[in-house]
Design an enzyme around this catalytic site. Structure first.
Site, PDB file in Angstrom:
ATOM      1  N   HIS A   1     -12.199  -2.643  -3.182  1.00 10.55           N
ATOM      2  CA  HIS A   1     -10.765  -2.683  -2.895  1.00 10.55           C
ATOM      3  C   HIS A   1      -9.938  -2.731  -4.184  1.00 10.55           C
ATOM      4  CE1 HIS A   1     -12.652  -4.104   0.807  1.00 10.55           C
ATOM      5  NE2 HIS A   1     -11.577  -3.736   1.442  1.00 10.55           N
TER       6      HIS A   1
ATOM      7  N   GLU B   1      -8.615   6.499   9.185  1.00 13.12           N
ATOM      8  CA  GLU B   1      -7.772   7.136   8.174  1.00 13.12           C
ATOM      9  C   GLU B   1      -7.681   8.651   8.342  1.00 13.12           C
ATOM     10  OE1 GLU B   1      -9.869   4.714   7.608  1.00 13.12           O
ATOM     11  OE2 GLU B   1      -8.607   3.126   6.780  1.00 13.12           O
TER      12      GLU B   1
END
Length: 324
Positions: A129, A60
């Protein structure tokens, strides 16, 4: 008129932008051949090719940083981070570079990047998540933070974000991707920084955004059945906040209930409460009330996950207590 899903609205907005401007491209994990983690970019790789729909490694910080560099170089990148949880690995790039470079360069460098992130709970994706970190990003000067709660907003606010000269974070709640709505070409969409009154009322104001908009509208309908007339204000943009709209709603109804999927401690609801306390205190007839998620990591079992999140029944109960 056309019926679109929230997912399709985002897809169509990106396709339109890429057809209109060769500088626009999409980059992220599995956005290409796989079509995106939530199928938002399905078909775009075949349409635009590997140079404009770019699959990245699970890195990322690397690909968000590459997007920032491309934006500085004159491109218009859309960077998809698979979930907001993974964006923590790119915080240095977002906070220390994207958000600051206009300021640090005296206005000479702009970073016109859009970073899209799936977020929120409700799909049993468990604690790592399911986060709602919009308040964290809304804390940072130099970023714009948008959080559409309708299909029309998903489509048109993304277009506005792509055209914006500064970095925009767009949150997409995972429970909204299948939501459908009929759109008319003649519909007028408010600017992305502007809050919208979704339901007018006189007895209290519910302030919310994103996936909790639908829950709040359902609650308002139930409250109407018992004679409580509720104004529902959809913030849409969490930085900058539409302070004028907030204060106008407070002045009209004198009672405020904030519905926020993030945790109560230090979250967006706390910021909005403080703002109203500073600038709208004398319009209040009752203490501000907040309905937020339980102060726990989001559980995996469905019944516990639902228990941890704001639900319509809790919104109705809090509203009835507020106006009692």
């Amino acid at each position: 008129m056309a019926t679109l899903s929230f997912r399709s609205a985002i897809h169509d907005a990106m396709v339109e932008a890429m057809l209109a401007d060769p500088r626009v491209f999409l980059m992220g994990e599995d956005v290409g051949r796989y079509g995106g983690c939530y199928a938002v970019s399905k078909g775009m790789f075949d349409q635009f090719g590997a140079e404009r729909v770019i699959d990245t490694p699970l890195a990322e910080s690397g690909f968000v940083g590459a997007g920032i560099g491309a934006a500085i170089g004159g491109m218009r990148p859309i960077v998809e981070v698979m979930t907001v949880n993974f964006s923590l690995l790119a915080l240095d790039q977002i906070v220390n570079n994207a958000a600051t470079l206009r300021h640090m360069s005296g206005g000479q460098i702009s970073v016109p990047i859009v970073i899209r992130m799936a977020c929120g709970a409700g799909k049993q994706l468990a604690a790592q998540h399911s986060h709602s970190f919009e308040g964290w990003y809304a804390h940072i000067p130099g970023l714009k933070v948008i959080y559409p709660g309708t299909v029309a907003d998903a489509r048109y606010m993304l277009q506005m974000a792509i055209a914006d000269p500064d970095p925009v974070i767009m949150f997409e709640h995972v429970m909204l991707y299948n939501q459908e709505e009929t759109l008319c070409e003649s519909d007028t969409i408010a600017p992305m920084e502007q809050a919208v009154v979704r339901r007018d009322g006189h007895d209290l104001t519910i302030i919310t955004w994103g996936a909790n908009l639908a829950k709040s509208m359902d609650a308002a309908e139930q409250l109407a059945d018992v004679g409580i007339d509720t104004l529902v204000l959809d913030l849409r943009c969490l930085r900058p906040l539409d302070v004028d709209a907030l204060l106008a709603a407070v002045t009209k109804t004198h009672k405020v209930l904030i519905v926020d999927e993030s945790w109560k401690s230090g979250g967006m609801a706390a910021e909005i409460s403080a703002l109203i306390g500073e600038q709208g205190f004398w319009s209040l007839d009752a203490p501000i009330t907040r309905v937020c998620s339980a102060e726990v990591p989001i559980p995996y079992p469905a019944h516990l996950e639902m228990a941890a999140l704001p639900q319509v029944s809790a919104i109705v109960a809090a509203a009835r207590q507020l106006v009692a």
